[in-house]
Design an enzyme around this catalytic site. Sequence first.
Site, PDB file in Angstrom:
ATOM      1  N   ASP A  10     -36.119 -19.553  -0.029  1.00 17.64           N
ATOM      2  CA  ASP A  10     -35.901 -19.767  -1.464  1.00 17.64           C
ATOM      3  C   ASP A  10     -36.842 -20.884  -1.889  1.00 17.64           C
ATOM      4  O   ASP A  10     -37.453 -21.551  -1.048  1.00 17.64           O
ATOM      5  CB  ASP A  10     -34.431 -20.183  -1.701  1.00 17.64           C
ATOM      6  N   SER A  11     -36.924 -21.113  -3.189  1.00 19.76           N
ATOM      7  CA  SER A  11     -37.730 -22.233  -3.679  1.00 19.76           C
ATOM      8  C   SER A  11     -37.108 -23.569  -3.248  1.00 19.76           C
ATOM      9  O   SER A  11     -37.792 -24.573  -3.185  1.00 19.76           O
ATOM     10  CB  SER A  11     -37.780 -22.185  -5.202  1.00 19.76           C
ATOM     11  N   TYR A  42     -39.503 -22.633  -8.826  1.00 22.04           N
ATOM     12  CA  TYR A  42     -40.348 -21.435  -8.931  1.00 22.04           C
ATOM     13  C   TYR A  42     -40.246 -20.826 -10.344  1.00 22.04           C
ATOM     14  O   TYR A  42     -41.126 -20.089 -10.754  1.00 22.04           O
ATOM     15  CB  TYR A  42     -39.891 -20.363  -7.939  1.00 22.04           C
ATOM     16  N   GLY A  43     -39.138 -21.123 -11.016  1.00 19.48           N
ATOM     17  CA  GLY A  43     -38.809 -20.449 -12.281  1.00 19.48           C
ATOM     18  C   GLY A  43     -39.887 -20.516 -13.336  1.00 19.48           C
ATOM     19  O   GLY A  43     -39.980 -19.632 -14.185  1.00 19.48           O
ATOM     20  N   CYS A  73     -34.208 -15.585  -3.324  1.00 18.09           N
ATOM     21  CA  CYS A  73     -34.583 -16.200  -4.604  1.00 18.09           C
ATOM     22  C   CYS A  73     -34.939 -15.066  -5.547  1.00 18.09           C
ATOM     23  O   CYS A  73     -35.749 -14.190  -5.197  1.00 18.09           O
ATOM     24  CB  CYS A  73     -35.797 -17.101  -4.383  1.00 18.09           C
ATOM     25  N   ASN A  74     -34.338 -15.068  -6.713  1.00 14.51           N
ATOM     26  CA  ASN A  74     -34.601 -13.990  -7.667  1.00 14.51           C
ATOM     27  C   ASN A  74     -36.039 -14.040  -8.182  1.00 14.51           C
ATOM     28  O   ASN A  74     -36.685 -13.005  -8.353  1.00 14.51           O
ATOM     29  CB  ASN A  74     -33.641 -14.097  -8.845  1.00 14.51           C
ATOM     30  N   THR A  75     -36.532 -15.256  -8.440  1.00 16.14           N
ATOM     31  CA  THR A  75     -37.872 -15.388  -9.004  1.00 16.14           C
ATOM     32  C   THR A  75     -38.908 -14.866  -7.995  1.00 16.14           C
ATOM     33  O   THR A  75     -39.817 -14.119  -8.346  1.00 16.14           O
ATOM     34  CB  THR A  75     -38.160 -16.865  -9.354  1.00 16.14           C
ATOM     35  N   GLU A 153     -28.873 -28.143  -9.044  1.00 10.83           N
ATOM     36  CA  GLU A 153     -29.534 -28.838  -7.927  1.00 10.83           C
ATOM     37  C   GLU A 153     -29.256 -30.349  -8.001  1.00 10.83           C
ATOM     38  O   GLU A 153     -29.138 -31.017  -6.989  1.00 10.83           O
ATOM     39  CB  GLU A 153     -31.040 -28.554  -8.007  1.00 10.83           C
ATOM     40  N   CYS A 185     -29.845 -15.679 -10.345  1.00 13.72           N
ATOM     41  CA  CYS A 185     -30.479 -16.839  -9.696  1.00 13.72           C
ATOM     42  C   CYS A 185     -29.531 -17.269  -8.589  1.00 13.72           C
ATOM     43  O   CYS A 185     -28.311 -17.318  -8.796  1.00 13.72           O
ATOM     44  CB  CYS A 185     -30.673 -17.962 -10.713  1.00 13.72           C
ATOM     45  N   THR A 186     -30.101 -17.554  -7.433  1.00 12.03           N
ATOM     46  CA  THR A 186     -29.238 -17.838  -6.279  1.00 12.03           C
ATOM     47  C   THR A 186     -28.538 -19.195  -6.375  1.00 12.03           C
ATOM     48  O   THR A 186     -27.712 -19.525  -5.541  1.00 12.03           O
ATOM     49  CB  THR A 186     -30.046 -17.729  -4.968  1.00 12.03           C
ATOM     50  N   HIS A 187     -28.869 -19.982  -7.396  1.00  9.30           N
ATOM     51  CA  HIS A 187     -28.125 -21.230  -7.617  1.00  9.30           C
ATOM     52  C   HIS A 187     -26.781 -20.978  -8.308  1.00  9.30           C
ATOM     53  O   HIS A 187     -25.862 -21.781  -8.208  1.00  9.30           O
ATOM     54  CB  HIS A 187     -28.914 -22.167  -8.532  1.00  9.30           C
TER      55      HIS A 187
HETATM   56  N1  DGL Z   1     -33.046 -19.977  -6.813  1.00 11.92           N
HETATM   57  C1  DGL Z   1     -34.166 -19.513  -7.607  1.00 11.92           C
HETATM   58  C2  DGL Z   1     -33.887 -18.064  -8.074  1.00 11.92           C
HETATM   59  O1  DGL Z   1     -32.992 -17.397  -7.564  1.00 11.92           O
HETATM   60  C3  DGL Z   1     -34.458 -20.309  -8.837  1.00 11.92           C
HETATM   61  C4  DGL Z   1     -34.740 -21.747  -8.754  1.00 11.92           C
HETATM   62  C5  DGL Z   1     -36.143 -22.099  -9.152  1.00 11.92           C
HETATM   63  O2  DGL Z   1     -36.529 -22.047 -10.336  1.00 11.92           O
HETATM   64  O3  DGL Z   1     -36.862 -22.467  -8.242  1.00 11.92           O
HETATM   65  O4  DGL Z   1     -34.581 -17.591  -8.948  1.00 11.92           O
END
Ligand code: DGL
Length: 265
Positions: A10-11, A42-43, A73-75, A153, A185-187
Amino acid sequence: MKKGAIGIFDSGIGGLTVARSIRKLLPKEDLIYFGDTAHLPYGDKSKTAIQRFGLRISDWLLENDCKAIVIACNTASAHAYRAIRKKLDPSIPVINVIDPMAEIVAKSGLKSVGVIGTKGTIGSRVYVRKIHSLKSEIDVVSKATPLLAQMIEEGYFNNQISRTIIKSYLEGKAMEKVEGIVLGCTHYPLIKQEIQELTEKEIKIFDSSEVVALAVQKALKEGSLLNPSGGSQKFYVSDYTHSFEQSAEIFFREEIHLEKRDIWS
Ligand code: DGL
């Protein structure tokens, strides 16, 4: 190969929500987690940058004897999955977080769903395309919610500030009428409860962590790659701070030790 680890990245530390579900479902697998904290978030990065990061991290995970790659990570799933899948040997399973979720949404029977995620994920329209390729009648309302990942975060959830931010993102006619919301988003599993409480009506919240763990199990079974005797776990980040380590424990819900690895030089 059976003995190889599942490589998860993930990021940052949001992907630990996915790692935790994989750990629960597949306790005998060895896990290697890489959080690219040096490039977080990463977003708001370009597709080219995310592809470069994702390809290098995947190579590094394979150099460290991983037998499968999970893009937690979705992004990165939206921007880099195709490039990673194309580059790696077809015998190595590559699991992204978007495809298994699109399938669940398509089968849900709901007529309208909201998708929230980073600017990169929402801007890519990958969720809309994938859901519509399976079921075109579903009305998909997407909304970029860029403050949420960083807010989480930083440890801001279950408080007045997080409620105010989440509420303002969920406001608006289109979002208010959806029957379900995809946590893109995995957060976001960490604010699932708050989202549920802040929506006026009872709606379904789609959380990818468990769905992705099932997809990993299926891919390993199909490739005869299940490990009968492992269970180790290692966590690496490209930049280390003590606060990452503290937040990481909130995401993984266990005490963990993050090790720094500079994989870029
Ligand atoms: N956890 C990342 C996702 O699922 C997003 C966090 C980021 O912007 O890095 O997209």
